[in-house]
Design a protein around this motif. Sequence first.
Motif, PDB file in Angstrom:
ATOM      1  N   ARG A   9       0.819  -1.209   0.000  1.00 21.23           N
ATOM      2  CA  ARG A   9       0.000   0.000   0.000  1.00 21.23           C
ATOM      3  C   ARG A   9       0.857   1.264   0.000  1.00 21.23           C
ATOM      4  O   ARG A   9       0.341   2.361  -0.172  1.00 21.23           O
ATOM      5  CB  ARG A   9      -0.927   0.008   1.219  1.00 21.23           C
ATOM      6  CG  ARG A   9      -1.892  -1.178   1.272  1.00 21.23           C
ATOM      7  CD  ARG A   9      -2.589  -1.246   2.636  1.00 21.23           C
ATOM      8  NE  ARG A   9      -3.399  -2.439   2.801  1.00 21.23           N
ATOM      9  CZ  ARG A   9      -2.921  -3.627   3.161  1.00 21.23           C
ATOM     10  NH1 ARG A   9      -1.619  -3.779   3.372  1.00 21.23           N
ATOM     11  NH2 ARG A   9      -3.720  -4.667   3.308  1.00 21.23           N
ATOM     12  N   SER A  10       2.165   1.111   0.232  1.00 20.49           N
ATOM     13  CA  SER A  10       3.054   2.268   0.385  1.00 20.49           C
ATOM     14  C   SER A  10       4.058   2.425  -0.746  1.00 20.49           C
ATOM     15  O   SER A  10       4.633   3.508  -0.915  1.00 20.49           O
ATOM     16  CB  SER A  10       3.833   2.160   1.704  1.00 20.49           C
ATOM     17  OG  SER A  10       2.966   2.057   2.810  1.00 20.49           O
ATOM     18  N   GLU A  51       4.037   2.820  -3.861  1.00 17.95           N
ATOM     19  CA  GLU A  51       3.830   3.852  -4.883  1.00 17.95           C
ATOM     20  C   GLU A  51       3.881   5.256  -4.291  1.00 17.95           C
ATOM     21  O   GLU A  51       3.856   6.240  -5.033  1.00 17.95           O
ATOM     22  CB  GLU A  51       2.488   3.643  -5.590  1.00 17.95           C
ATOM     23  CG  GLU A  51       2.430   2.446  -6.503  1.00 17.95           C
ATOM     24  CD  GLU A  51       1.134   2.393  -7.296  1.00 17.95           C
ATOM     25  OE1 GLU A  51       1.015   3.132  -8.289  1.00 17.95           O
ATOM     26  OE2 GLU A  51       0.229   1.630  -6.898  1.00 17.95           O
ATOM     27  N   ASP A  52       3.917   5.352  -2.969  1.00 17.44           N
ATOM     28  CA  ASP A  52       3.918   6.643  -2.290  1.00 17.44           C
ATOM     29  C   ASP A  52       5.316   7.250  -2.333  1.00 17.44           C
ATOM     30  O   ASP A  52       6.297   6.600  -1.968  1.00 17.44           O
ATOM     31  CB  ASP A  52       3.465   6.449  -0.841  1.00 17.44           C
ATOM     32  CG  ASP A  52       3.619   7.707  -0.023  1.00 17.44           C
ATOM     33  OD1 ASP A  52       2.997   8.722  -0.378  1.00 17.44           O
ATOM     34  OD2 ASP A  52       4.380   7.682   0.971  1.00 17.44           O
ATOM     35  N   HIS A  53       5.410   8.491  -2.774  1.00 18.10           N
ATOM     36  CA  HIS A  53       6.726   9.084  -2.991  1.00 18.10           C
ATOM     37  C   HIS A  53       7.496   9.262  -1.682  1.00 18.10           C
ATOM     38  O   HIS A  53       8.732   9.138  -1.665  1.00 18.10           O
ATOM     39  CB  HIS A  53       6.600  10.421  -3.723  1.00 18.10           C
ATOM     40  CG  HIS A  53       7.858  10.813  -4.425  1.00 18.10           C
ATOM     41  ND1 HIS A  53       8.463  10.033  -5.391  1.00 18.10           N
ATOM     42  CD2 HIS A  53       8.658  11.906  -4.289  1.00 18.10           C
ATOM     43  CE1 HIS A  53       9.568  10.625  -5.820  1.00 18.10           C
ATOM     44  NE2 HIS A  53       9.704  11.764  -5.173  1.00 18.10           N
ATOM     45  N   GLU A  54       6.816   9.551  -0.590  1.00 18.23           N
ATOM     46  CA  GLU A  54       7.525   9.711   0.684  1.00 18.23           C
ATOM     47  C   GLU A  54       8.236   8.412   1.081  1.00 18.23           C
ATOM     48  O   GLU A  54       9.370   8.437   1.565  1.00 18.23           O
ATOM     49  CB  GLU A  54       6.549  10.125   1.792  1.00 18.23           C
ATOM     50  CG  GLU A  54       7.248  10.340   3.132  1.00 18.23           C
ATOM     51  CD  GLU A  54       6.304  10.865   4.209  1.00 18.23           C
ATOM     52  OE1 GLU A  54       6.670  10.773   5.387  1.00 18.23           O
ATOM     53  OE2 GLU A  54       5.221  11.361   3.862  1.00 18.23           O
ATOM     54  N   HIS A  55       7.561   7.272   0.871  1.00 21.72           N
ATOM     55  CA  HIS A  55       8.185   5.997   1.205  1.00 21.72           C
ATOM     56  C   HIS A  55       9.333   5.675   0.252  1.00 21.72           C
ATOM     57  O   HIS A  55      10.339   5.073   0.649  1.00 21.72           O
ATOM     58  CB  HIS A  55       7.142   4.878   1.193  1.00 21.72           C
ATOM     59  CG  HIS A  55       6.243   4.891   2.382  1.00 21.72           C
ATOM     60  ND1 HIS A  55       5.122   5.707   2.456  1.00 21.72           N
ATOM     61  CD2 HIS A  55       6.299   4.221   3.561  1.00 21.72           C
ATOM     62  CE1 HIS A  55       4.536   5.522   3.622  1.00 21.72           C
ATOM     63  NE2 HIS A  55       5.220   4.629   4.313  1.00 21.72           N
ATOM     64  N   SER A  97       9.101   1.283  -8.455  1.00 24.93           N
ATOM     65  CA  SER A  97       9.384   1.618  -7.057  1.00 24.93           C
ATOM     66  C   SER A  97      10.847   1.348  -6.725  1.00 24.93           C
ATOM     67  O   SER A  97      11.489   2.120  -6.003  1.00 24.93           O
ATOM     68  CB  SER A  97       8.480   0.810  -6.126  1.00 24.93           C
ATOM     69  OG  SER A  97       7.120   1.112  -6.347  1.00 24.93           O
TER      70      SER A  97
END
Length: 347
Positions: free
Chosen positions: A158-159, A161-165, A192
């Motif tokens: 779930r994370s 694709e999140d840029h912060e991760h 990723s």
Amino acid sequence: MSYKRIKKLPAVEEIIQLYPLSAEGHKKIMRDRREIKNILEGNDNRLLIIIGPCSAWPKNAVLEYATRLLEVNEAVKHSLKIVMRVYIQKPRTIKGWTGPVNQPDPYAEPDIEAGIHYVREIMVKVVEMGLPIADECLFTHNARGFSELVSWFAIGARSSEDHEHRIFASAASCPVGMKNPTHGSLAIGVNSVVAAQHPHVAAIDRYAVQTLGNPHAHLVLRGCNQAPNYSLAHMEEVKNHMTTHQVKNPAVMIDVSHDNCLIDGKKNYRAQPEIIFEVMKYLKNRPDLRKLMKGFMVESYLKEGNQKLEACNASTIDLNGLSITDPCLGWEQTQELLLALAKVNLN
């Protein structure tokens, strides 16, 4: 911002002083990180095995599991590099218990201060016992005080694709496994990895910084769209994407839980060993893919299966090593798996 303050949390330095890591513990973490990197670089032919409870709760059972795992590790360390899951944070699809770092007592109100004490203590104890530890990076802003104890990080489905991760993975000094997203695109999963391997400019701790990029970021296949993705065809697709992007140290791990152990639409945690040996069998005839595939993730605890928090209460919950999140292999199955896999990897 719409929130109310509950209480000020203790400084990270204070927590570190309360639960210090020995000089030998620090050296051990550095050695473990280097050994994992060697596996990912292809300089060590051992399999990387990330194994342990779905969530690090309760404390005494987790430490008992670590004691048993340490004993087995002595018998298999020539063939397997074992890293224990000490997962202190739990992502939820919608809502639910988010792990001991937020709520060390699942039947009490969330208490982050108590959670910080809980997880720092348990992580230090496992490292001092002699085991490297793994965690999933969910709350990137609370990493200090814990991240320096970890030898391998996962960025969850779930994370990833999140840029912060992705930026966190780019800045991490230990190897990071980027899971394919829940919708299943292997191309995006490799994206990723590429993002984590490259530098980024970001704001961290009130400084403008440039991350250095993580050459040991790699892909973790965890299944997708209610179906497995550990087949030969999936591995070939991943290899092609990594070749196209010129990924450094191309590497894949297979999470044999989650959607990868779905059978007829239902998760079967008992299938985890079978999946591992199926993969090892087809890799025998594909040395190119065996070079790419570096290891497995396994959910395992003292007792097999799981229990639901909502079906129990504080007086009826099993505190002796039965998962309260995903179902796990029991200890006997775990020990049998590791001993057998160590032999297979030598052939």
